[in-house]
Write an enzyme that holds these catalytic residues in place. Structure first.
Site, PDB file in Angstrom:
ATOM      1  N   LYS A 189       3.981  -1.987   8.272  1.00 16.19           N
ATOM      2  CA  LYS A 189       4.233  -1.426   6.938  1.00 16.19           C
ATOM      3  C   LYS A 189       4.648   0.036   7.034  1.00 16.19           C
ATOM      4  O   LYS A 189       4.054   0.812   7.783  1.00 16.19           O
ATOM      5  CB  LYS A 189       2.967  -1.519   6.076  1.00 16.19           C
ATOM      6  CG  LYS A 189       3.189  -1.016   4.646  1.00 16.19           C
ATOM      7  CD  LYS A 189       1.899  -0.924   3.861  1.00 16.19           C
ATOM      8  CE  LYS A 189       1.099   0.313   4.218  1.00 16.19           C
ATOM      9  NZ  LYS A 189      -0.023   0.555   3.294  1.00 16.19           N
ATOM     10  N   ARG A 203      -3.589  -3.037  -3.206  1.00 12.98           N
ATOM     11  CA  ARG A 203      -4.667  -3.262  -2.240  1.00 12.98           C
ATOM     12  C   ARG A 203      -5.587  -2.075  -2.161  1.00 12.98           C
ATOM     13  O   ARG A 203      -6.789  -2.196  -1.938  1.00 12.98           O
ATOM     14  CB  ARG A 203      -4.118  -3.652  -0.877  1.00 12.98           C
ATOM     15  CG  ARG A 203      -3.273  -2.635  -0.102  1.00 12.98           C
ATOM     16  CD  ARG A 203      -4.113  -1.668   0.706  1.00 12.98           C
ATOM     17  NE  ARG A 203      -3.415  -1.163   1.878  1.00 12.98           N
ATOM     18  CZ  ARG A 203      -3.615   0.032   2.392  1.00 12.98           C
ATOM     19  NH1 ARG A 203      -4.443   0.889   1.797  1.00 12.98           N
ATOM     20  NH2 ARG A 203      -2.978   0.396   3.471  1.00 12.98           N
ATOM     21  N   THR A 206      -0.885   7.089 -10.191  1.00 11.34           N
ATOM     22  CA  THR A 206      -0.802   5.639 -10.039  1.00 11.34           C
ATOM     23  C   THR A 206      -2.123   5.049  -9.583  1.00 11.34           C
ATOM     24  O   THR A 206      -2.599   4.039 -10.121  1.00 11.34           O
ATOM     25  CB  THR A 206       0.297   5.280  -9.035  1.00 11.34           C
ATOM     26  OG1 THR A 206       1.558   5.751  -9.529  1.00 11.34           O
ATOM     27  CG2 THR A 206       0.376   3.786  -8.807  1.00 11.34           C
ATOM     28  N   GLN A 207      -2.742   5.668  -8.580  1.00 10.97           N
ATOM     29  CA  GLN A 207      -3.967   5.087  -8.033  1.00 10.97           C
ATOM     30  C   GLN A 207      -5.128   5.166  -9.014  1.00 10.97           C
ATOM     31  O   GLN A 207      -6.001   4.289  -9.022  1.00 10.97           O
ATOM     32  CB  GLN A 207      -4.340   5.745  -6.713  1.00 10.97           C
ATOM     33  CG  GLN A 207      -5.366   4.969  -5.911  1.00 10.97           C
ATOM     34  CD  GLN A 207      -5.060   3.485  -5.795  1.00 10.97           C
ATOM     35  OE1 GLN A 207      -5.944   2.655  -6.000  1.00 10.97           O
ATOM     36  NE2 GLN A 207      -3.819   3.133  -5.486  1.00 10.97           N
ATOM     37  N   VAL A 253     -12.101   9.720 -17.167  1.00 13.88           N
ATOM     38  CA  VAL A 253     -11.010  10.237 -16.330  1.00 13.88           C
ATOM     39  C   VAL A 253     -10.893  11.734 -16.529  1.00 13.88           C
ATOM     40  O   VAL A 253     -10.931  12.236 -17.666  1.00 13.88           O
ATOM     41  CB  VAL A 253      -9.666   9.564 -16.675  1.00 13.88           C
ATOM     42  CG1 VAL A 253      -8.523  10.231 -15.915  1.00 13.88           C
ATOM     43  CG2 VAL A 253      -9.716   8.073 -16.363  1.00 13.88           C
ATOM     44  N   GLY A 282      -8.411   9.827  -1.794  1.00 16.04           N
ATOM     45  CA  GLY A 282      -7.215  10.652  -1.679  1.00 16.04           C
ATOM     46  C   GLY A 282      -6.916  11.180  -0.289  1.00 16.04           C
ATOM     47  O   GLY A 282      -5.751  11.328   0.088  1.00 16.04           O
ATOM     48  N   ALA A 283      -7.937  11.509   0.479  1.00 19.77           N
ATOM     49  CA  ALA A 283      -7.718  12.138   1.791  1.00 19.77           C
ATOM     50  C   ALA A 283      -7.394  11.071   2.824  1.00 19.77           C
ATOM     51  O   ALA A 283      -8.289  10.425   3.374  1.00 19.77           O
ATOM     52  CB  ALA A 283      -8.947  12.944   2.207  1.00 19.77           C
ATOM     53  N   ASP A 284      -6.110  10.880   3.086  1.00 19.54           N
ATOM     54  CA  ASP A 284      -5.674   9.877   4.053  1.00 19.54           C
ATOM     55  C   ASP A 284      -4.705  10.451   5.078  1.00 19.54           C
ATOM     56  O   ASP A 284      -4.023   9.719   5.780  1.00 19.54           O
ATOM     57  CB  ASP A 284      -5.033   8.688   3.334  1.00 19.54           C
ATOM     58  CG  ASP A 284      -3.796   9.090   2.536  1.00 19.54           C
ATOM     59  OD1 ASP A 284      -3.501  10.299   2.440  1.00 19.54           O
ATOM     60  OD2 ASP A 284      -3.120   8.189   2.004  1.00 19.54           O
ATOM     61  N   LYS A 298      -5.690  17.005   3.742  1.00 19.93           N
ATOM     62  CA  LYS A 298      -6.160  16.582   2.424  1.00 19.93           C
ATOM     63  C   LYS A 298      -7.693  16.601   2.383  1.00 19.93           C
ATOM     64  O   LYS A 298      -8.356  16.226   3.350  1.00 19.93           O
ATOM     65  CB  LYS A 298      -5.660  15.182   2.085  1.00 19.93           C
ATOM     66  CG  LYS A 298      -4.153  15.073   1.926  1.00 19.93           C
ATOM     67  CD  LYS A 298      -3.759  13.659   1.537  1.00 19.93           C
ATOM     68  CE  LYS A 298      -2.255  13.489   1.409  1.00 19.93           C
ATOM     69  NZ  LYS A 298      -1.878  12.108   1.025  1.00 19.93           N
TER      70      LYS A 298
END
Length: 324
Positions: free
Chosen positions: A68, A112, A139-140, A160, A224-226, A230
Protein backbone atom coordinates in the site's frame (compact mmCIF):
# COMPACT_ATOMS: atom_id res chain seq x y z
CA UNK A 1 -6.23 -8.31 -13.17
CA UNK A 2 -9.12 -6.75 -11.27
CA UNK A 3 -9.20 -2.97 -11.00
CA UNK A 4 -11.49 -1.44 -8.42
CA UNK A 5 -12.26 2.26 -8.12
CA UNK A 6 -13.07 4.10 -4.93
CA UNK A 7 -16.80 3.94 -5.67
CA UNK A 8 -16.55 0.19 -6.39
CA UNK A 9 -14.86 -0.32 -3.03
CA UNK A 10 -17.34 1.84 -1.13
CA UNK A 11 -20.14 -0.38 -2.44
CA UNK A 12 -18.43 -3.47 -1.05
CA UNK A 13 -17.22 -2.52 2.43
CA UNK A 14 -18.24 -0.35 5.36
CA UNK A 15 -18.25 -0.30 9.17
CA UNK A 16 -19.95 -3.70 9.28
CA UNK A 17 -19.49 -6.80 11.48
CA UNK A 18 -17.33 -8.66 8.96
CA UNK A 19 -14.98 -5.74 8.48
CA UNK A 20 -14.74 -5.12 12.23
CA UNK A 21 -13.87 -8.80 12.77
CA UNK A 22 -11.20 -8.62 10.07
CA UNK A 23 -9.57 -5.61 11.73
CA UNK A 24 -9.62 -7.31 15.15
CA UNK A 25 -7.90 -10.33 13.61
CA UNK A 26 -5.37 -8.03 11.92
CA UNK A 27 -4.18 -6.92 15.37
CA UNK A 28 -4.15 -10.48 16.70
CA UNK A 29 -2.16 -11.76 13.70
CA UNK A 30 0.75 -9.57 14.78
CA UNK A 31 0.81 -11.09 18.24
CA UNK A 32 0.28 -14.75 17.39
CA UNK A 33 3.06 -14.94 14.81
CA UNK A 34 0.97 -15.17 11.63
CA UNK A 35 2.06 -11.76 10.32
CA UNK A 36 5.13 -10.82 8.33
CA UNK A 37 5.27 -7.02 8.58
CA UNK A 38 8.51 -5.37 7.40
CA UNK A 39 9.44 -1.84 8.55
CA UNK A 40 7.38 0.98 7.06
CA UNK A 41 8.79 2.93 4.14
CA UNK A 42 8.52 6.66 4.79
CA UNK A 43 8.96 9.80 2.71
CA UNK A 44 8.63 13.22 4.29
CA UNK A 45 7.72 16.41 2.43
CA UNK A 46 8.14 19.08 5.12
CA UNK A 47 8.05 21.92 2.63
CA UNK A 48 4.61 20.74 1.50
CA UNK A 49 3.30 19.66 4.93
CA UNK A 50 3.01 16.13 3.63
CA UNK A 51 4.27 12.59 4.00
CA UNK A 52 3.95 9.20 2.39
CA UNK A 53 3.95 5.73 3.95
CA UNK A 54 4.61 2.49 2.12
CA UNK A 55 3.24 -0.45 4.10
CA UNK A 56 3.32 -4.06 3.01
CA UNK A 57 3.03 -7.50 4.52
CA UNK A 58 1.54 -10.97 4.57
CA UNK A 59 -0.64 -12.98 6.94
CA UNK A 60 0.12 -16.70 6.85
CA UNK A 61 -2.63 -18.63 5.11
CA UNK A 62 -3.95 -15.67 3.12
CA UNK A 63 -4.19 -16.05 -0.66
CA UNK A 64 -2.66 -12.60 -1.26
CA UNK A 65 -0.09 -10.24 0.17
CA UNK A 66 -0.50 -6.49 -0.03
CA UNK A 67 1.54 -3.38 -0.82
CA UNK A 68 0.00 0.00 0.00
CA UNK A 69 1.06 3.54 -0.81
CA UNK A 70 -0.64 6.09 1.45
CA UNK A 71 0.03 9.82 1.14
CA UNK A 72 -1.08 12.58 3.47
CA UNK A 73 -0.80 16.22 2.43
CA UNK A 74 -2.37 18.20 5.23
CA UNK A 75 -2.83 21.56 3.50
CA UNK A 76 -5.00 19.96 0.82
CA UNK A 77 -8.36 20.84 2.42
CA UNK A 78 -7.59 24.53 1.87
CA UNK A 79 -7.33 23.65 -1.82
CA UNK A 80 -10.58 21.75 -1.82
CA UNK A 81 -8.76 18.39 -1.91
CA UNK A 82 -8.78 15.50 0.58
CA UNK A 83 -5.76 15.30 2.87
CA UNK A 84 -5.21 11.59 2.21
CA UNK A 85 -4.74 9.55 -0.95
CA UNK A 86 -3.33 6.20 -1.96
CA UNK A 87 -3.61 2.85 -3.69
CA UNK A 88 -3.39 -0.82 -2.66
CA UNK A 89 -1.97 -3.66 -4.76
CA UNK A 90 -2.96 -7.26 -3.94
CA UNK A 91 -0.50 -9.89 -5.14
CA UNK A 92 -0.89 -13.68 -5.20
CA UNK A 93 0.95 -15.39 -2.36
CA UNK A 94 1.09 -18.51 -4.56
CA UNK A 95 2.45 -17.19 -7.85
CA UNK A 96 3.42 -13.54 -7.34
CA UNK A 97 0.86 -12.47 -9.93
CA UNK A 98 -0.84 -9.12 -9.37
CA UNK A 99 -4.45 -10.02 -8.63
CA UNK A 100 -5.98 -6.59 -8.12
CA UNK A 101 -5.40 -2.90 -7.75
CA UNK A 102 -7.64 -1.11 -5.28
CA UNK A 103 -7.59 2.54 -6.30
CA UNK A 104 -9.31 3.65 -3.13
CA UNK A 105 -7.70 7.13 -3.06
CA UNK A 106 -6.91 6.57 0.61
CA UNK A 107 -10.50 5.75 1.61
CA UNK A 108 -9.72 2.22 2.80
CA UNK A 109 -6.92 3.58 4.99
CA UNK A 110 -9.33 6.07 6.50
CA UNK A 111 -11.94 3.37 7.09
CA UNK A 112 -9.59 0.81 8.62
CA UNK A 113 -8.00 3.49 10.80
CA UNK A 114 -11.41 4.50 12.08
CA UNK A 115 -12.44 0.93 12.83
CA UNK A 116 -9.03 0.11 14.29
CA UNK A 117 -9.22 3.08 16.63
CA UNK A 118 -12.67 2.10 17.86
CA UNK A 119 -11.62 -1.53 18.37
CA UNK A 120 -8.70 -0.36 20.52
CA UNK A 121 -10.86 2.10 22.40
CA UNK A 122 -13.46 -0.46 23.45
CA UNK A 123 -10.77 -3.00 24.32
CA UNK A 124 -9.34 -0.62 26.92
CA UNK A 125 -11.94 1.90 28.09
CA UNK A 126 -14.11 1.41 31.15
CA UNK A 127 -17.30 -0.54 30.57
CA UNK A 128 -19.31 2.39 31.91
CA UNK A 129 -17.62 5.03 29.73
CA UNK A 130 -20.19 7.52 28.43
CA UNK A 131 -18.36 10.66 27.31
CA UNK A 132 -16.22 10.14 24.21
CA UNK A 133 -14.20 13.13 23.01
CA UNK A 134 -12.39 13.62 19.72
CA UNK A 135 -9.49 16.00 19.22
CA UNK A 136 -9.39 17.16 15.61
CA UNK A 137 -11.88 17.98 12.87
CA UNK A 138 -10.54 16.28 9.76
CA UNK A 139 -11.38 13.11 7.88
CA UNK A 140 -10.23 10.78 10.63
CA UNK A 141 -12.29 12.59 13.26
CA UNK A 142 -15.35 11.76 11.17
CA UNK A 143 -14.40 8.10 10.82
CA UNK A 144 -13.61 7.77 14.53
CA UNK A 145 -16.98 9.21 15.50
CA UNK A 146 -18.83 6.86 13.15
CA UNK A 147 -16.86 3.79 14.21
CA UNK A 148 -17.20 4.47 17.95
CA UNK A 149 -20.93 4.99 17.60
CA UNK A 150 -21.23 1.74 15.64
CA UNK A 151 -19.15 -0.35 18.03
CA UNK A 152 -20.57 1.09 21.26
CA UNK A 153 -23.82 -0.83 21.08
CA UNK A 154 -25.36 1.72 23.45
CA UNK A 155 -25.94 5.47 23.58
CA UNK A 156 -22.77 7.53 24.02
CA UNK A 157 -22.03 11.25 24.06
CA UNK A 158 -19.49 12.42 21.48
CA UNK A 159 -17.67 15.74 21.89
CA UNK A 160 -15.34 17.34 19.34
CA UNK A 161 -12.68 20.00 19.76
CA UNK A 162 -10.69 21.62 16.97
CA UNK A 163 -8.54 24.70 16.50
CA UNK A 164 -10.96 26.00 13.88
CA UNK A 165 -14.54 26.58 14.96
CA UNK A 166 -15.66 26.65 11.33
CA UNK A 167 -14.15 23.21 10.66
CA UNK A 168 -15.69 21.85 13.84
CA UNK A 169 -19.11 23.13 12.78
CA UNK A 170 -18.65 21.56 9.34
CA UNK A 171 -17.84 18.22 10.98
CA UNK A 172 -20.89 18.55 13.22
CA UNK A 173 -23.10 19.21 10.20
CA UNK A 174 -21.65 16.28 8.24
CA UNK A 175 -22.28 13.84 11.09
CA UNK A 176 -25.73 15.25 11.83
CA UNK A 177 -26.63 14.56 8.19
CA UNK A 178 -26.11 10.82 8.81
CA UNK A 179 -27.96 10.89 12.12
CA UNK A 180 -24.96 11.12 14.43
CA UNK A 181 -25.16 14.12 16.78
CA UNK A 182 -21.94 15.50 18.27
CA UNK A 183 -21.37 18.35 20.67
CA UNK A 184 -18.68 20.99 20.08
CA UNK A 185 -16.24 21.93 22.83
CA UNK A 186 -14.68 25.38 23.03
CA UNK A 187 -12.00 24.53 25.58
CA UNK A 188 -9.70 21.51 25.06
CA UNK A 189 -8.57 21.32 28.67
CA UNK A 190 -12.11 21.42 30.02
CA UNK A 191 -13.18 18.72 27.54
CA UNK A 192 -10.29 16.46 28.55
CA UNK A 193 -10.96 16.88 32.26
CA UNK A 194 -14.55 15.62 31.87
CA UNK A 195 -13.99 12.84 29.31
CA UNK A 196 -14.09 9.10 29.84
CA UNK A 197 -12.44 8.51 26.46
CA UNK A 198 -10.27 10.82 24.33
CA UNK A 199 -9.31 10.07 20.73
CA UNK A 200 -6.67 12.27 19.11
CA UNK A 201 -6.69 12.55 15.31
CA UNK A 202 -4.40 15.47 14.41
CA UNK A 203 -1.02 15.72 12.61
CA UNK A 204 0.26 17.99 15.38
CA UNK A 205 4.01 18.35 15.86
CA UNK A 206 3.58 19.63 19.42
CA UNK A 207 1.77 18.13 22.43
CA UNK A 208 -1.83 19.22 22.73
CA UNK A 209 -2.86 17.40 25.92
CA UNK A 210 -1.11 17.81 29.27
CA UNK A 211 -0.71 15.17 31.97
CA UNK A 212 -2.60 17.15 34.59
CA UNK A 213 -5.73 17.38 32.42
CA UNK A 214 -6.49 13.66 32.60
CA UNK A 215 -8.51 12.17 35.43
CA UNK A 216 -8.22 8.62 36.73
CA UNK A 217 -10.05 6.02 34.68
CA UNK A 218 -9.66 7.83 31.36
CA UNK A 219 -8.72 6.01 28.18
CA UNK A 220 -6.86 7.73 25.33
CA UNK A 221 -6.48 6.40 21.79
CA UNK A 222 -3.72 8.36 20.05
CA UNK A 223 -4.09 8.17 16.26
CA UNK A 224 -2.24 11.18 14.87
CA UNK A 225 1.44 10.47 15.54
CA UNK A 226 2.40 8.02 12.81
CA UNK A 227 5.62 9.59 11.55
CA UNK A 228 8.74 11.27 12.95
CA UNK A 229 8.05 14.71 14.38
CA UNK A 230 4.38 14.19 15.23
CA UNK A 231 3.17 14.29 18.86
CA UNK A 232 -0.23 14.92 20.46
CA UNK A 233 0.33 13.96 24.11
CA UNK A 234 2.80 15.37 26.63
CA UNK A 235 5.50 12.82 27.42
CA UNK A 236 4.62 13.19 31.11
CA UNK A 237 1.11 11.96 30.30
CA UNK A 238 2.48 8.87 28.57
CA UNK A 239 4.74 8.22 31.56
CA UNK A 240 1.80 8.66 33.94
CA UNK A 241 -0.40 6.05 32.25
CA UNK A 242 -0.92 2.67 33.89
CA UNK A 243 -1.38 0.74 30.64
CA UNK A 244 0.43 1.45 27.37
CA UNK A 245 -0.95 -0.51 24.42
CA UNK A 246 0.57 -0.54 20.91
CA UNK A 247 -0.43 -1.93 17.55
CA UNK A 248 3.19 -2.74 16.71
CA UNK A 249 5.85 -1.96 19.31
CA UNK A 250 8.76 -1.07 17.03
CA UNK A 251 6.68 1.38 15.00
CA UNK A 252 5.23 3.08 18.07
CA UNK A 253 8.59 3.44 19.81
CA UNK A 254 10.30 4.68 16.64
CA UNK A 255 7.75 7.15 15.28
CA UNK A 256 4.48 6.82 17.18
CA UNK A 257 3.02 8.73 20.12
CA UNK A 258 5.21 6.83 22.57
CA UNK A 259 8.46 7.65 20.74
CA UNK A 260 9.10 10.89 22.64
CA UNK A 261 8.66 9.35 26.08
CA UNK A 262 10.74 6.34 25.04
CA UNK A 263 13.57 8.53 23.73
CA UNK A 264 13.49 10.53 26.97
CA UNK A 265 13.83 7.36 29.04
CA UNK A 266 10.41 7.84 30.66
CA UNK A 267 9.09 4.49 29.44
CA UNK A 268 10.72 1.20 28.43
CA UNK A 269 9.91 -1.15 25.58
CA UNK A 270 8.71 -3.77 28.04
CA UNK A 271 6.11 -1.30 29.35
CA UNK A 272 4.20 -1.65 26.07
CA UNK A 273 1.57 -4.35 25.49
CA UNK A 274 0.59 -5.38 21.99
CA UNK A 275 -3.09 -4.78 21.37
CA UNK A 276 -3.37 -8.20 19.73
CA UNK A 277 -2.51 -9.88 23.03
CA UNK A 278 -5.32 -7.98 24.74
CA UNK A 279 -7.87 -8.70 22.01
CA UNK A 280 -7.01 -12.41 21.97
CA UNK A 281 -7.38 -12.66 25.74
CA UNK A 282 -3.76 -13.71 26.23
CA UNK A 283 -3.14 -10.76 28.52
CA UNK A 284 -5.21 -8.17 30.32
CA UNK A 285 -5.40 -4.53 29.36
CA UNK A 286 -7.24 -2.43 31.90
CA UNK A 287 -7.07 -4.05 35.34
CA UNK A 288 -8.94 -1.43 37.38
CA UNK A 289 -11.49 1.29 36.73
CA UNK A 290 -9.08 3.89 38.12
CA UNK A 291 -6.31 3.18 35.62
CA UNK A 292 -5.31 5.57 32.85
CA UNK A 293 -4.86 3.64 29.62
CA UNK A 294 -3.36 4.81 26.32
CA UNK A 295 -3.36 3.05 22.95
CA UNK A 296 -0.73 4.25 20.47
CA UNK A 297 -1.81 3.29 16.96
CA UNK A 298 0.55 3.88 14.05
CA UNK A 299 -1.34 1.74 11.56
CA UNK A 300 -0.13 -1.70 10.53
CA UNK A 301 0.04 -3.52 7.22
CA UNK A 302 -2.08 -6.38 8.53
CA UNK A 303 -5.02 -3.97 8.62
CA UNK A 304 -4.49 -3.17 4.95
CA UNK A 305 -4.26 -6.87 4.16
CA UNK A 306 -7.51 -7.47 6.03
CA UNK A 307 -9.28 -4.68 4.16
CA UNK A 308 -8.05 -5.76 0.73
CA UNK A 309 -8.95 -9.40 1.42
CA UNK A 310 -12.42 -8.44 2.67
CA UNK A 311 -13.09 -6.31 -0.42
CA UNK A 312 -11.94 -9.02 -2.82
CA UNK A 313 -13.99 -11.68 -1.02
CA UNK A 314 -17.08 -9.56 -1.70
CA UNK A 315 -16.50 -9.05 -5.44
CA UNK A 316 -19.34 -10.86 -7.19
CA UNK A 317 -18.18 -13.94 -9.07
CA UNK A 318 -14.61 -13.80 -7.77
CA UNK A 319 -13.05 -16.74 -5.96
CA UNK A 320 -9.99 -15.08 -4.52
CA UNK A 321 -8.18 -18.33 -3.79
CA UNK A 322 -8.83 -19.69 -7.27
CA UNK A 323 -7.70 -16.38 -8.78
CA UNK A 324 -4.22 -16.69 -7.24
Amino acid sequence: MIQLSRSDIQNLISIDPGTIAAIRDAYIAISDGRADVPPVGYLGFPGKNGDCHIKYGYIAGDPVFVVKIAAGFYDNPSRGLPSSNGIIVAVSAETGRVIATLNDEGWLTDLRTGIGGAVATFALCRDDAETFSIVGTGTQARFQARAMAALAGRPITINVWGRSRAKAEALQADLAAIGLPVQLADDLEAMCRTSDVIVTTTPSAHPLIEAGWIREGTHITAMGADAPGKQELAVELVARANVLAVDLARQCLEHGEFAGAFAAGLIKAEDCIELGLILSGRTRGRKAVSQITIADLTGVATQDIAMARTVLERVAGLDIRAAT
